[in-house]
Design an enzyme around this catalytic site. Structure first.
Site, short mmCIF file in Angstrom:
data_model
loop_
_atom_site.label_atom_id
_atom_site.label_comp_id
_atom_site.label_asym_id
_atom_site.label_seq_id
_atom_site.Cartn_x
_atom_site.Cartn_y
_atom_site.Cartn_z
N LYS A 250 -11.09 -1.56 0.45
CA LYS A 250 -10.12 -2.89 0.91
C LYS A 250 -8.44 -2.48 0.35
CE LYS A 250 -9.22 -6.13 -2.14
NZ LYS A 250 -9.04 -7.45 -3.74
N ASP A 268 -11.65 -9.27 1.48
CA ASP A 268 -11.86 -9.95 -0.11
C ASP A 268 -12.62 -11.04 0.42
OD1 ASP A 268 -10.80 -11.64 1.37
OD2 ASP A 268 -8.66 -11.88 0.25
#
Length: 382
Positions: A250, A268
């Site tokens: 991420k 997320d």
């Protein structure tokens, strides 16, 4: 019996009566001759024979006399009999009835698009792959119109500041990180400075972000790795970035997409929540979500897609109470109705610029300010 005779007589021609009368006379003459011969043999049988001959003669005579009258009557009925077959096509004329039945489903089908969202919401798993791709891309286009100024909501001036800020954003808001990093980067502007920092001093600066001890260890550790392995420069490859302490896929995609212009999907908590609500995927593992969603879009869309989804999750499609009544993509959402559907009440749930409030960045892009967005206040202000 009379109906049968009418029918039989009705089928005779205009000469039928005369032929029948002549035949009757011939038969009567023959019968008289036979009677006379029989009388010579037996006188007792002569009278019955004459009576029988007379009866037979009279009967045909009556038929012959009445034939023309009965002939006329059936001739009138004959057209009726001929019309009867003509009525047989009547069911064929009623054939449009099935056609009307066929039209009804067409009308019903035409009315289905009036509520496409309900159809998708009721049977999201029955959606074809092609339909899913089209719906997903349409959602992204709609969100691009709602958030044309979408951008990473972390303040940064270079790749190093972005990678540190992204690591610090775990378990807190971007706003809190943006309010904290100015002091951090003022004291430790380079990887070399942060790599040599006193952990206790860094912890004190990072305390407002939560989990400050673990975050201190990560940012000091990644700074040392940048100095020792990459000459103090942030690498521009995924396989190198994920080797840094505290950096996962991420964080790596945030850096690649926003600091190097290389497409990547940022999965997320907001992204995970929304793509499952929209039935883009049922996966729960971030890596599998990334793969499933990435397959629905061209690679060039990945970075902006991440911004659109995350912005929508922060402003409208909240975790606990989505503002469904104020959602611009409600007709495309299978989860419509999970939140507040009343438009007035939903508008009160909006956040940041959608509610006329400041955003998360202290130094937002000019495009955001031009669109009516407001910069966030520094830490401790207001």
């Amino acid at each position: 019996m009379s109906a049968e005779r009418d029918s039989a007589v009705g089928e005779q021609g205009s000469d039928g009566g005369r032929k029948t009368a002549k035949a009757a006379k011939t038969a009567a003459a023959g019968a008289s001759a036979a009677a006379r011969e029989a009388a010579s043999a037996s006188g007792q049988r002569a009278a019955p024979a004459k009576e029988a001959a007379a009866g037979k003669k009279a009967a045909p005579g009556k038929k012959a006399a009445s034939a023309p009258a009965r002939k006329a009557a059936p001739s009138k009925k004959a057209p009726a009999a001929k019309k009867a077959p003509a009525k047989k096509p009547a069911p064929l004329k009623k054939a449009p009835a099935p056609r009307k039945q066929l039209v009804a489903p067409k009308k019903a089908t035409a009315s289905v698009p009036a509520a496409p969202a309900k159809t998708v919401a009721a049977h999201p798993r029955g959606e074809s792959r092609t339909a899913l791709v089209r719906r997903a891309r349409r959602i992204n286009r709609e969100l691009a119109e709602v958030y044309p100024y979408a951008h990473p909501e972390l303040d940064f001036d270079n790749p190093f500041q972005l990678v540190v800020a992204t690591v610090l954003s775990a378990q807190t808001t971007d706003l809190r990180v943006n309010q904290t990093t100015p002091a951090l980067f003022a004291k430790y502007p380079t990887p070399e400075d942060l790599a040599a920092a006193d952990p206790e001093e860094v912890e004190e600066i990072l305390r407002p972000t939560g989990f400050f001890r673990a975050k201190t260890k990560s940012v000091i550790g990644l700074s040392k790795a940048l100095v020792e392995q990459f000459g103090g420069e942030v690498p521009g490859r995924l396989e190198d970035l994920v080797k840094l302490p505290g950096v996962g896929r991420k964080t790596a995609f945030v850096v690649l997409g926003n600091a190097f212009g290389r497409p990547g999907i940022t999965v997320d908590t907001h992204f995970q929540r929304l793509v499952r609500r929209w039935k883009w995927t049922d996966e729960t593992d971030p890596d599998k979500i990334e793969a499933a969603v990435g397959a629905l879009f061209p690679k060039s869309d990945w970075t902006d897609l991440s911004h659109h989804v995350i912005w929508h999750g922060r402003r409208i499609c909240h975790a606990r109470k989505p503002a469904c009544g104020a959602c611009p993509i409600a007709p495309l959402c299978p989860a419509y109705g999970e939140g507040e559907t009343d438009p007035e009440k939903a508008r009160k749930l909006l956040k940041y610029e959608k509610a006329g409030q400041p955003g998360q960045r202290l130094k937002p892009p000019q495009a955001y300010l031009d669109a009516g967005g407001r910069a966030a206040p520094p830490l401790g202000a207001g």
